[in-house]
Design an enzyme around this catalytic site. Structure first.
Site, mmCIF file in Angstrom:
data_model
loop_
_atom_site.group_PDB
_atom_site.id
_atom_site.type_symbol
_atom_site.label_atom_id
_atom_site.label_comp_id
_atom_site.label_asym_id
_atom_site.label_seq_id
_atom_site.Cartn_x
_atom_site.Cartn_y
_atom_site.Cartn_z
ATOM 1 C CE LYS A 1 4.176 -4.516 0.452
ATOM 2 N NZ LYS A 1 4.488 -5.503 1.501
ATOM 3 N NE ARG B 1 8.565 -4.563 0.552
ATOM 4 C CZ ARG B 1 8.412 -3.301 0.169
ATOM 5 N NH1 ARG B 1 9.003 -2.856 -0.948
ATOM 6 N NH2 ARG B 1 7.657 -2.475 0.853
ATOM 7 N N GLY C 1 -1.860 -10.109 8.033
ATOM 8 C CA GLY C 1 -2.088 -11.548 8.124
ATOM 9 C C GLY C 1 -1.153 -12.280 7.201
ATOM 10 C CG MET D 1 6.158 -14.316 5.776
ATOM 11 S SD MET D 1 7.453 -14.881 4.669
ATOM 12 C CE MET D 1 8.118 -13.318 4.115
ATOM 13 N NE ARG E 1 -0.484 0.851 2.263
ATOM 14 C CZ ARG E 1 -0.203 -0.062 3.164
ATOM 15 N NH1 ARG E 1 -0.209 -1.331 2.826
ATOM 16 N NH2 ARG E 1 0.105 0.262 4.382
ATOM 17 C CG HIS F 1 -1.484 -4.203 13.276
ATOM 18 N ND1 HIS F 1 -2.469 -4.650 14.136
ATOM 19 C CD2 HIS F 1 -1.643 -4.898 12.137
ATOM 20 C CE1 HIS F 1 -3.180 -5.588 13.537
ATOM 21 N NE2 HIS F 1 -2.696 -5.762 12.325
ATOM 22 C CD GLU G 1 -43.506 -10.175 3.954
ATOM 23 O OE1 GLU G 1 -42.531 -10.045 4.705
ATOM 24 O OE2 GLU G 1 -44.619 -9.679 4.183
ATOM 25 C CB SER H 1 -42.508 -2.926 -0.412
ATOM 26 O OG SER H 1 -41.353 -2.706 0.364
ATOM 27 C CB THR I 1 -34.893 -8.724 0.921
ATOM 28 O OG1 THR I 1 -34.558 -7.519 1.600
ATOM 29 C CG2 THR I 1 -35.208 -8.437 -0.524
ATOM 30 C CB CYS J 1 -38.981 -2.235 2.980
ATOM 31 S SG CYS J 1 -40.023 -3.699 3.056
ATOM 32 C CE1 TYR K 1 -39.358 1.848 -1.146
ATOM 33 C CE2 TYR K 1 -40.733 2.297 -3.061
ATOM 34 C CZ TYR K 1 -40.559 1.699 -1.823
ATOM 35 O OH TYR K 1 -41.567 0.978 -1.244
HETATM 36 P P1 ADP Z 1 4.335 -4.351 5.030
HETATM 37 O O1 ADP Z 1 3.406 -4.724 3.934
HETATM 38 O O2 ADP Z 1 4.079 -5.047 6.305
HETATM 39 O O3 ADP Z 1 4.460 -2.868 5.152
HETATM 40 P P2 ADP Z 1 6.787 -4.261 3.597
HETATM 41 O O4 ADP Z 1 7.212 -5.301 2.654
HETATM 42 O O5 ADP Z 1 6.265 -3.031 2.988
HETATM 43 O O6 ADP Z 1 5.748 -4.896 4.598
HETATM 44 O O7 ADP Z 1 8.061 -3.941 4.438
HETATM 45 C C1 ADP Z 1 8.241 -3.819 5.804
HETATM 46 C C2 ADP Z 1 9.277 -2.730 6.051
HETATM 47 O O8 ADP Z 1 10.504 -3.040 5.438
HETATM 48 C C3 ADP Z 1 8.841 -1.385 5.480
HETATM 49 O O9 ADP Z 1 9.199 -0.368 6.363
HETATM 50 C C4 ADP Z 1 9.621 -1.293 4.221
HETATM 51 O O10 ADP Z 1 9.819 0.021 3.836
HETATM 52 C C5 ADP Z 1 10.920 -2.009 4.577
HETATM 53 N N1 ADP Z 1 11.544 -2.562 3.394
HETATM 54 C C6 ADP Z 1 11.022 -3.459 2.551
HETATM 55 N N2 ADP Z 1 11.854 -3.719 1.525
HETATM 56 C C7 ADP Z 1 12.962 -2.971 1.744
HETATM 57 C C8 ADP Z 1 14.166 -2.782 1.019
HETATM 58 N N3 ADP Z 1 14.395 -3.408 -0.136
HETATM 59 N N4 ADP Z 1 15.088 -1.943 1.540
HETATM 60 C C9 ADP Z 1 14.834 -1.302 2.709
HETATM 61 N N5 ADP Z 1 13.728 -1.424 3.423
HETATM 62 C C10 ADP Z 1 12.778 -2.257 2.949
HETATM 63 MG MG MG Z 2 4.769 -1.721 3.645
#
Ligand code: ADP
Ligand code: MG
Ligand code: MG
Length: 890
Positions: free
Chosen positions: A30, A100, A109, A111, A356, A472, A762, A781, A784, A848, A868
């Protein structure tokens, strides 16, 4: 400042200097992409990133922040203040930030993000004054208290949700949008009281305490159970750590000229070159994916196709949409890949919050890779590397049989393609337990969260009542290749009675349903499925893969259907034909049993005489289907007692067929009992004691080969393989037998064929003695599966009880029966290959075991120079692509 700078700044021109600031391994995915977007001039709110390296420091140093880190963060906050013209904690003009998490790869998983951090009883007033919007300020504050209490202070979020429901009820409201400033303000008081009651201390008013609390919680979450489960399922090393991003807030909840959304630069389900996304007016952050309000379509075309009424962003905010479309083009040109982005519009101004490379279905992956080559964005080799071989599995997933009867329960969103049926499980644990029992399970949830991942993995399909195409459930299911239907609003689930309603139909947990993730349809009962067709993009990409790979790809197959299927999938021969499977045929098993139970050679020979024509027919059909492609046939391998009757009824039947008393049969069977059959009387040991068995099989092979060669005119070169060899002498003896048999058959048929005799490698001894064994064997051959069992001293059939713990504790990085133990077993393979080649430079080498269909193991085979790999028919496309990737990566 310390020697290792753990803090990096981005936005507002801060990030152009240090390449580490855009390196995923340092600042996480990120952070790297935020810095990258900022550096190419896209509108990214300024921020700072604490590097992943600090995560390890923090978790090993008693969870402490040292002075240098504090100084680094203070410097970063100053940078954000300068960029925004606001001051963190200032009562008149407060800076708010988001905190974030962000590992190298996106990882559910971790925070959850905390938004609006920096609000307290004073700054909320400053936010209200500055924005001229009192409602917005109090709404933001209550969101902040709820999020912070949930993810940092560890309070249950339902406490806050119930308080909100209560407030709505008290005022007679139904929607959150009906609450005004004073209602939110009153709710903030209630929320703060909840915190006080639950924790015995007030909600933190000091903004610095808030910030450090959130930073610590991100690093702590790296070690959380759900993060560990995800890492285990996805082979992510615990040492990577997560980064923490602190970023200036931008507000999508400032009224009707503000919005938030998520989008893909191409359709992630089909790969179509069309912008794809969802957005909401006057909303913040996760509102879009949380499924609280139903998001709207991004483009007019998508809205019209779906027949939806709520306006698209293209129609409602043409100017911001135009800017966004422009950003999509810039991003694709820059990253040369389909992007998954998050954006927010604050009072008509567009901000980018994340990009991403987008997760996609296998179908989309192929289309995008192929089209990007045609668009000149990437070359063929890059396209080959873009497609995850394991994802091809999805394409081979079944679809519903169009002719089958169906009992439709309704429709949700087509969130992840493929069809599946199974019994309903209402929670992840149940799904996991039932799947372990061997049941096909469909996990049905209101919506899923990262705690459900293990259950989603165990299930054959996922169905949710809430959430859009980017929820999700949808994202995770696509990544796992599980069919998923999301957002099926007509479902209501009663967790107490373990029942659920689809509109007016009531079902209960354990009932069978079918979901079609390609259409969104859900049916009662099990609808039969059919195999899919592979499209043009598949053919194009596989054509490129075939051009760029060095190793051949064969298949493990013995039935005519499997052989045909494997050829359709591109197999270039048979790497392993297990002849014992042919012995289990109902018509043949009595003769097999008669042979095993015979008291002497004459008795065995008379039983084998019955089996010969049947075996010859088997080989004839295989040689015909393979039409001159090489076929390695393994002579009988398993311990004989596997063929024996078990029940009294079976013994009685056999007694009647072979004319021997039940008691005698049972005694003979008892004599064949072995304490350790895996290491017992099996493989070539059977033929050392009873040579007539292999003699019959060799005769069947050569007779069939001569006949098919004459009929078809193809050059048939049978490869006869001797299993479980440990010594050169075994091969010498049995090769002598096979050669004599071949000579006899050739004389009888008046025809001579080339053929190869080789061995499985083997057993560790065979690997060590490979130099000598190669004097007799024309090919090796690597079996494994057995080589792993015998090298690790682990019986595959008994490993389930402890192997999980071994993988969890990192003793083996992955299940060694799924992905080759390259470090250990791999050494034996390399050494045997090397010694074999030294004796016989043109020795043919292949693998194989199951590992022949595993991409990581295939990469090892490429590096070892094997000729192969051989995989089960459905894995052949995976192996072709993985072999090409291995060759390209060199
Ligand atoms: P995740 O990895 O779970 O997507 P994010 O950190 O990307 O978590 O953020 C969760 C939500 O909060 C996303 O919709 C993101 O766009 C929004 N968000 C994160 N940072 C900001 C920010 N600085 N201003 C406005 N919205 C934010
Ligand atoms: Mg996000
Ligand atoms: Mg999240």
């Amino acid at each position: 400042m310390s020697d290792t700078p753990y803090v990096f700044k981005f936005g507002n021109g801060a990030n152009s200097v240090d390449p580490r600031s855009r390196d995923k391994t340092v600042v996480g995915g990120k952070g790297a992409n935020l810095a990258e977007m900022a550096s190419i001039g896209l509108p990214v709110p300024a921020g700072l990133t604490i590097s992943t390296e600090f995560c390890a420091v923090y978790n090993s140093n008693g969870k402490q922040f040292d002075d240098s880190l504090r100084a680094g963060v203070a410097d970063g906050v100053k940078h954000i203040e300068e960029a925004t013209g606001r001051i963190f904690g200032d009562t008149a003009n407060p800076l708010l930030v988001s905190v974030r998490s962000g590992a190298r790869v996106s990882m559910p998983g971790m925070m959850d993000t905390v938004l609006n951090l920096g609000l307290n009883d004073q700054t909320v007033q400053g936010l209200a004054d500055g924005s001229g919007n009192l409602r917005f300020a109090w709404d933001s504050y209550r969101r902040f208290i709820q999020m912070y209490s949930d993810v940092v202070l560890g309070l249950e979020h339902h406490l806050f949700e119930e308080a909100l429901e209560q407030a709505k009820e008290d005022n007679g409201f139904h929607e959150d949008t009906q609450l005004e400033a004073e209602h939110w303000q009153a709710l903030v008081t209630v929320y703060k009281q909840i915190v006080q009651d639950e924790l015995g201390r007030p909600f933190p008013q000091d903004v610095h305490e808030q910030l450090w609390g959130a930073i610590g919680a991100v690093f702590d979450s790296w070690e959380s159970e759900r993060a560990k489960v995800y890492r285990r399922l996805n082979d992510i090393p615990g040492g990577w750590g997560t980064a923490v991003n602190v970023q200036a807030m931008v507000f999508g909840n400032m009224g009707d000229t503000s919005a938030t959304g998520v989008a893909f630069t191409r359709d992630p389900a089909t790969g179509e070159k069309a912008y794809y996304g969802e957005w909401l007016v006057n909303a913040q952050g996760e509102d879009v994916v949380a499924g609280i309000r139903t998001p709207q379509y991004l483009t007019k075309q998508a809205r019209e196709r779906a027949g939806a009424k709520a306006p698209s962003m293209e129609e409602a905010m043409p100017q911001a949409y135009g800017e966004l479309a422009n950003v999509f083009e810039v991003l694709e040109k820059h990253y040369k890949d389909m992007q998954d982005i998050e954006f927010t519009v604050e009072r008509n101004q567009l901000f980018m919050l994340q990009t991403r490379s987008g997760k996609r279905t296998a179908k989309a992956a192929l289309k995008i890779a192929v089209e990007m080559v045609q668009e000149g964005l990437i070359d063929e080799k890059e396209a080959i590397l873009r497609v995850d071989p394991m994802a091809l599995d999805q394409l081979l997933h079944p679809a519903l049989d169009p002719k089958a009867e169906r009992d439709n329960l309704g429709k949700g969103l087509p969130a992840s393609p493929g069809a599946a049926n199974g019994i309903i499980a209402l929670d992840a644990d149940t799904a996991q337990q039932w799947a372990e029992r061997g049941e096909n399970v469909i996990l049905v949830r209101v919506e899923t969260s990262p705690e459900d991942i293990a259950g989603m993995h165990a299930a054959r399909g996922v169905l949710t009542a809430r959430g859009g195409m980017t929820s999700h459930a949808a994202v995770v299911a696509r990544g796992m290749g599980r069919p998923c239907v999301s957002g099926m609003g007509t479902i209501s689930i009663d967790n107490r009675s373990r029942t659920l309603r689809f509109g007016n139909r009531e079902l209960k947990e354990g009932d069978v349903i079918t979901i079609d993730g390609s259409t969104g349809d859900v049916f009662a009962g099990a609808v039969p499925t059919i195999e899919p067709e592979l499209g043009d993009d598949f053919a194009t990409l596989m054509g490129w893969a075939d051009k760029h790979r060095r190793m051949k790809v064969r298949t493990n197959a013995e039935t005519p259907e499997d052989c045909r299927m494997a050829r359709v999938f591109g197999a270039e021969g048979i790497g392993l034909c297990r002849t014992e499977h042919m012995f289990f045929d109902a018509e043949r098993i009595p003769y097999v049993r008669q042979m095993i139970l015979a008291e002497d050679e004459a008795g065995r020979r008379s039983a084998l005489a019955h089996l010969l024509p049947a075996q010859r027919e088997d080989f004839r059909s295989i040689f015909k289907i393979m039409a001159g492609l090489p076929a390695t046939i393994r002579l009988l391998d398993p311990p004989l007692h596997e063929f024996l009757p078990h029940s009294d009824a079976e013994f009685a039947d056999l007694s009647e067929t072979v004319g021997i008393g039940v008691e005698t049969l049972k005694r003979r069977a008892g004599e064949l009992h072995e304490f350790n059959p895996m290491l017992g009387h099996r493989g070539c040991r059977l033929a050392i004691t009873f040579p007539e068995i292999y003699e019959m099989q060799a005769r069947a092979i050569f007779e069939a080969a001569c006949e098919v060669a004459t009929e078809s005119g193809e050059a048939i070169v049978p490869e006869v393989m001797i299993p479980l060899v440990a010594t050169k002498r075994e091969v010498e003896i049995l090769k002598g037998l096979i050669d004599r048999t071949a000579a006899k058959v050739f004389e009888e048929k008046g025809k001579t064929l080339d053929y190869l005799v080789g061995t499985m490698i083997e057993l560790p001894r065979a690997a060590l003695m490979a130099g000598e064994i190669a004097e007799e064997a024309r090919f090796f051959s690597f079996g494994t599966n057995d080589l792993t069992q015998t090298t690790l001293g682990i019986s595959r059939d008994d490993a389930a009880r402890f192997l999980g713990a071994y993988v969890d504790q990192g003793i083996y990085p992955r299940d060694p029966f799924v992905s080759l133990d390259i470090e250990g077993v791999g050494q034996l393979v390399s050494l045997a290959a090397e010694r074999g080649r030294k004796t016989r430079p043109d020795i043919k080498l292949g693998i194989c075991g199951e590992h022949g269909g595993d991409p990581a193991s295939i990469a090892f085979c490429e590096a070892t120079g094997l000729d192969y790999v051989s995989a089960s028919p459905f894995r052949v496309p995976i192996a072709r692509l993985a072999a090409a990737q291995a060759a390209i990566k060199g």
